[in-house]
Design an enzyme around this catalytic site. Structure first.
Site: not given
Ligand code: NAD
Ligand code: UGA
Length: 425
Positions: A12, A147-148, A151, A249, A253, A256, A259, A324
């Protein structure tokens, strides 16, 4: 254009940094992980996200981005601090807010008065309102800007989002955050801090509920003989249901959904208003994952001990290196616990070593001498593999289980009499 800081440089944070800089803002990225910052300084991107490396290289060339481990290196002109640190699942199922608290403490020490701390991390409903009073005492404001992005499509999702949501306790603060997104076309919603947090959690949970429903329907169709492809297509023609998030599927997983559903289930129970649909979806998802191991055990004659099983896919979905909470790993661990040897291949993702888990360098190599093959991640290249060539390297009575429904069933069935697709009788 503004001076902005992004705290936490993961999926993010790096996307936010690249997106805001490409809108013309000057962005400093802060991460406590010095290896990560050193890699970024030398032009290497520590995660795989389509287009990110090139985008960061261009923005770096334009002098719009910089990276540091030191909060004091943030420009003194910066008044916008995007918090993008992890909020992992804690021991009781609720979110662990320690990273958020630590990041906010560090920002508070360095941010000039009037700055806005913009919470992009997914936090429990009520977090921002709880953080606001002490921030306000220091002359700082809190905003929620969930954030929506997904990945694999993170940059596109950031630049062409379904919506931009900003929660704040004053319209002035909300508008100030919203203005940073000028240049992006999307529906905009200004709302309360708590509404913004709820929108994020509820969206992820509803999508998870939908997927659990679809996976249960696929399991039911295995019993009734209904064709799940026809069923889902027929349902998707109703625009109220739609065709998205309708692929069965091995379970949902990623970093996000598991959790965030767990957090919403926890908080709603704490508040005496349990979200039973979400709790059921979590339970159902565990059944889906277990169902894959059960199906493969059945295909392999009722026991897995001593069997060699090829697995295609480690990532939680295609187009990412992220493992993850990957259903693939949950299935692998289940097979290993029953005494199988697993040989896995993934085009991008890697995993920590496990006893009796071997990693192959190609899809074909993974199948060498295997008794069974399972497809657990929907990488498009798996669908291009030649079933004849695969069957030649596997044991003579080998089975194939396609838990992602990407292989051409009619051609694979010609090479494998023991071929099964998830959702089919
Ligand atoms: P991530 O684990 O990929 O990255 C987090 C980063 O934060 C790491 O590089 C870590 O070293 C750093 N960090 C930790 N503590 C810190 C601190 N005190 N100061 C500075 N840096 C620090 O995490 P992510 O997947 O980007 O997710 C971040 C947040 O966004 C989570 O709350 C997640 O739920 C949310 N989110 C994630 C996604 C996604 O697709 N991954 C989408 C939407 C929202
Ligand atoms: C998801 C949401 O789609 C994002 O909008 C959100 O911001 C993000 O979580 C977050 O909060 O982190 P992401 O985890 O990247 O995004 O992955 P998705 O594409 O949503 O897939 C999630 C899981 O569902 C995967 O395991 C995927 O294989 C599964 N999935 C998805 C299915 O099994 N079938 C589908 O039709 C779609």
């Amino acid at each position: 254009m503004a001076d902005v800081a992004v705290i936490g440089l993961g999926y993010v944070g790096l996307t936010t940094l690249a997106g805001l800089a490409s809108l013309g803002h000057s962005v400093t990225g802060v991460d406590l992980n010095s290896d990560r910052v050193a890699a970024l300084d030398s032009g290497k991107v520590p995660i795989f996200e389509d287009g990110l490396e090139q985008s960061l290289a261009e923005l770096s060339g334009q002098g719009l981005i910089s990276f540091t481990t030191d909060y004091r290196q943030i420009s003194p002109r910066a008044q916008y601090f995007f918090i993008c640190v992890p909020t992992p699942q804690g021991a009781s199922g609720n979110a662990d807010l320690s990273y958020i608290e630590s990041a906010i403490a560090s920002v508070s020490e360095n941010a000039p008065e009037g700055s806005i701390l913009i919470i992009k991390s997914t936090v429990p409903v009520g977090t921002c309102s709880a953080l606001a009073p002490s921030a306000n005492e220091k002359g700082l404001e809190i905003a929620s800007n969930p954030e929506f992005l997904a990945e694999g499509t993170a940059l596109t999702d950031f630049m062409q989002p379904s919506r931009i949501v900003v929660g704040a306790s004053s319209v002035g603060v909300a508008n100030s955050v919203m203005a940073l997104y000028e240049g992006i076309e999307a529906p905009r919603l200004v709302c309360s801090l708590t509404s913004a947090e709820t929108i994020k959690h509820a969206s992820n949970s509803l999508l998870s509920v939908k997927l659990s429903f679809v996976n249960e329907l696929a399991a039911l169709s295995e019993k009734t003989g209904a064709d799940i492809t026809e069923v889902l297509f027929g349902m998707s023609l109703d625009p109220r249901i739609g065709a998205k998030f309708m692929k069965p599927g091995p379970g949902w997983g990623g970093s996000c959904f598991p959790k965030d559903t767990s957090e919403l289930a926890f908080t709603s129970r704490q508040l005496g208003s349990p979200m039973l649909t979400v709790e059921a979806a979590i339970q159902s998802n565990q059944n889906s994952i277990a169902g894959v191991a059960n199906a493969v055990r059945k295909q392999l004659g009722g026991q897995l001990s001593g069997k060699r099983v090829a697995v295609w896919g480690l990532a939680f979905k295609a187009n990412t290196d992220d493992t993850r909470q990957s259903p693939a790993l949950a299935v692998i661990d289940s097979l290993l616990s029953e005494g199988a040897t697993v040989v896995a291949y993934d085009p991008l993702a890697t995993v920590e070593e496990r006893t009796n888990l071997e990693i192959a360098i190609s899809a074909l190599e993974a199948c060498n001498g295997a008794d069974g093959l399972i497809v657990l991640t929907e990488w498009p290249e798996f669908a291009l593999e030649d079933p004849v060539a695969i069957s030649e390297v596997m044991s003579s009575s080998a089975s194939v289980y396609d838990a992602r429904r990407i292989l051409n069933a009619s051609s694979w069935s010609k090479s494998f009499s023991n071929f099964k697709t998830l959702g089919q009788m």
